[in-house]
Scaffold this motif. Structure first.
Motif, short mmCIF file in Angstrom:
data_model
loop_
_atom_site.label_atom_id
_atom_site.label_comp_id
_atom_site.label_asym_id
_atom_site.label_seq_id
_atom_site.Cartn_x
_atom_site.Cartn_y
_atom_site.Cartn_z
N ILE A 4 12.19 -8.39 5.24
CA ILE A 4 11.63 -8.18 6.36
C ILE A 4 12.79 -8.51 7.39
O ILE A 4 13.48 -9.79 7.29
N GLY A 5 13.00 -7.73 8.30
CA GLY A 5 14.16 -8.04 9.15
C GLY A 5 15.18 -6.94 9.27
O GLY A 5 15.96 -6.59 10.26
N LEU A 6 15.37 -6.23 7.99
CA LEU A 6 16.07 -5.12 8.00
C LEU A 6 15.59 -4.14 8.62
O LEU A 6 14.17 -3.92 8.93
N GLY A 7 16.00 -3.02 8.91
CA GLY A 7 15.72 -1.82 9.36
C GLY A 7 14.79 -1.03 8.35
O GLY A 7 15.08 -1.49 7.19
N LEU A 8 13.81 -0.36 8.52
CA LEU A 8 12.83 0.12 7.49
C LEU A 8 13.72 0.88 6.30
O LEU A 8 13.25 0.62 5.10
N PRO A 9 14.56 1.75 6.72
CA PRO A 9 15.15 2.52 5.64
C PRO A 9 16.14 1.73 4.77
O PRO A 9 15.82 1.68 3.45
N GLU A 10 16.77 0.74 5.13
CA GLU A 10 17.14 -0.31 4.51
C GLU A 10 16.39 -1.16 3.70
O GLU A 10 16.65 -1.63 2.71
N ALA A 11 15.20 -1.42 4.34
CA ALA A 11 14.37 -2.29 3.52
C ALA A 11 13.82 -1.58 2.26
O ALA A 11 13.71 -2.29 1.21
N ILE A 12 13.41 -0.49 2.44
CA ILE A 12 12.97 0.34 1.26
C ILE A 12 14.15 0.49 0.18
O ILE A 12 13.69 0.49 -0.98
N THR A 16 16.53 10.44 -0.95
CA THR A 16 16.22 10.82 0.39
C THR A 16 14.84 11.30 0.76
O THR A 16 14.32 10.88 1.80
N ASN A 17 14.43 12.42 0.22
CA ASN A 17 13.29 13.01 0.34
C ASN A 17 12.17 11.73 0.15
O ASN A 17 11.16 11.86 0.97
N ASP A 18 12.26 11.18 -1.11
CA ASP A 18 11.34 10.24 -1.48
C ASP A 18 11.25 9.04 -0.19
O ASP A 18 10.36 8.52 -0.07
N LEU A 19 12.13 8.67 0.34
CA LEU A 19 12.25 7.55 1.19
C LEU A 19 11.58 8.11 2.54
O LEU A 19 10.86 7.23 3.22
N ILE A 20 11.77 9.57 2.86
CA ILE A 20 10.93 9.89 4.09
C ILE A 20 9.64 9.83 4.02
O ILE A 20 8.78 9.37 4.74
N GLU A 61 0.78 -1.22 0.06
CA GLU A 61 -0.17 -0.10 -0.19
C GLU A 61 0.93 1.30 -0.01
O GLU A 61 0.59 2.28 -0.73
N ALA A 62 1.98 1.11 0.67
CA ALA A 62 2.65 2.37 0.83
C ALA A 62 3.52 2.68 -0.63
O ALA A 62 3.67 3.86 -0.99
N ALA A 63 3.72 1.51 -1.34
CA ALA A 63 4.43 1.60 -2.56
C ALA A 63 3.20 2.27 -3.56
O ALA A 63 3.70 3.37 -4.41
N GLY A 64 2.22 1.93 -3.48
CA GLY A 64 1.09 2.54 -4.38
C GLY A 64 0.99 4.08 -4.26
O GLY A 64 0.79 4.97 -4.86
N LEU A 65 0.91 4.59 -2.73
CA LEU A 65 0.83 5.91 -2.29
C LEU A 65 2.07 6.61 -2.79
O LEU A 65 1.74 7.99 -3.02
N ALA A 66 3.23 5.88 -2.80
CA ALA A 66 4.42 6.83 -2.92
C ALA A 66 4.84 6.71 -4.43
O ALA A 66 5.58 7.10 -4.96
N GLY A 67 3.61 6.10 -5.21
CA GLY A 67 4.00 6.07 -6.99
C GLY A 67 4.96 5.28 -7.38
O GLY A 67 5.74 5.44 -8.45
N ARG A 68 5.44 4.18 -6.30
CA ARG A 68 6.34 3.17 -6.93
C ARG A 68 5.77 1.80 -7.28
O ARG A 68 4.74 1.47 -6.96
N PRO A 69 6.44 1.15 -8.08
CA PRO A 69 6.17 -0.21 -8.51
C PRO A 69 5.96 -1.08 -7.25
O PRO A 69 6.54 -0.96 -6.40
N TYR A 76 13.69 -0.68 -3.68
CA TYR A 76 13.86 0.46 -4.59
C TYR A 76 15.22 1.42 -4.50
O TYR A 76 15.26 2.37 -3.67
N PRO A 77 16.13 0.79 -4.85
CA PRO A 77 17.84 1.03 -4.87
C PRO A 77 17.71 2.63 -5.52
O PRO A 77 18.76 3.26 -5.03
N ASP A 78 16.81 3.24 -6.39
CA ASP A 78 17.06 4.60 -6.82
C ASP A 78 16.35 5.64 -5.99
O ASP A 78 16.23 6.73 -6.38
N ILE A 79 15.62 5.10 -4.92
CA ILE A 79 14.98 6.31 -4.20
C ILE A 79 15.71 7.34 -3.66
O ILE A 79 16.78 7.06 -3.15
#
Length: 220
Positions: A48-56, A65-69, A29-37, A60-63
């Motif tokens: 799952i198991g990674l910290g949330l920033p590392e997981a995202i 910093t602002n989009d990550l927030i 759902e977050a991906a859809g709201l963020a306009g990501r595949p 999405y390796p090209d994300i």
């Protein structure tokens, strides 16, 4: 009584708590709201198991910093909407943990959750003071870096040779190996046992109560 371990360290999501489904839905759902595949369930379970920033960033390796927030906020909003009532513990968890406490084990949690999220679920279960130590990903290094395990062992004054990490993801088992401790793989969470056996856990289980049986058999 002789036993192999003094400190038992548990992952939270997918190991103690049946929360994997909610994480997958929230990430989609977050991906859809963020306009990501929208990634498939297999890919999401793989982070799952990674910290949330590392997981995202893994998804999405090209994300930027602002989009990550923004993505993190979307995920938090989606997950919180589902988590009004915390995910249930897996069968056998409560009874086994109570037995481990009675037997004198030190117990800890090492999770990819943020501290605020971990404290919220611990409070919901009445467990804010239950474990001897807890570490969350946003207050230390993310798995598979061994820092959170090293911090837990230092707090509990237990060396790696007497410590055991229990988790459902490759990052848990890699972290344990990096910390020089044994691990147990559980196959009912994020990743199947076939994919976890390559990290050479001492035990691979499909039900949490099997850990209690195994530990009991190793005492004399």
């Amino acid at each position: 009584m002789r036993r192999d371990y003094d400190l038992l360290i548990f992952d939270w999501d997918g190991t103690l708590s049946d929360s994997i489904g909610r994480i997958v839905v929230a990430m989609r759902e977050a991906a859809g709201l963020a306009g990501r595949p929208v990634r498939d369930d297999f890919a999401i379970k793989g982070i799952i198991g990674l910290g949330l920033p590392e997981a995202i960033r893994t998804l999405y390796p090209d994300i930027t910093t602002n989009d990550l927030i923004d993505f993190r906020q979307h995920y938090a909003d989606c997950y919180m909407a589902m988590d009004v009532e915390p995910s249930k513990l897996f069968d056998g968890v409560l009874e086994s943990l109570e037995a481990f406490r009675a037997e004198g084990y030190c117990m800890a949690v090492a999770t990819g959750k943020a501290r605020r999220g971990l404290d919220r679920v611990l409070k919901a279960h009445g467990w804010l003071d239950y474990f001897d130590a807890t570490r969350a990903a946003d207050e230390t290094a993310s798995k598979p870096d061994p820092l959170m395990l090293n911090e837990i062992m230092a707090h509990c004054a237990v060396p790696p040779a007497r410590s055991l990490m229990v988790g459902d993801a490759s990052f848990d088992l890699m972290m344990a190996r990096n910390a020089g401790m044994d691990s147990v793989a559980v196959g009912y969470g994020a990743q199947a046992l076939d994919s976890l056996r390559q990290y050479e856990p001492r035990l691979a289980i499909e039900h949490f109560s099997e850990l209690r049986t195994w530990l009991g058999a190793r005492t004399a």
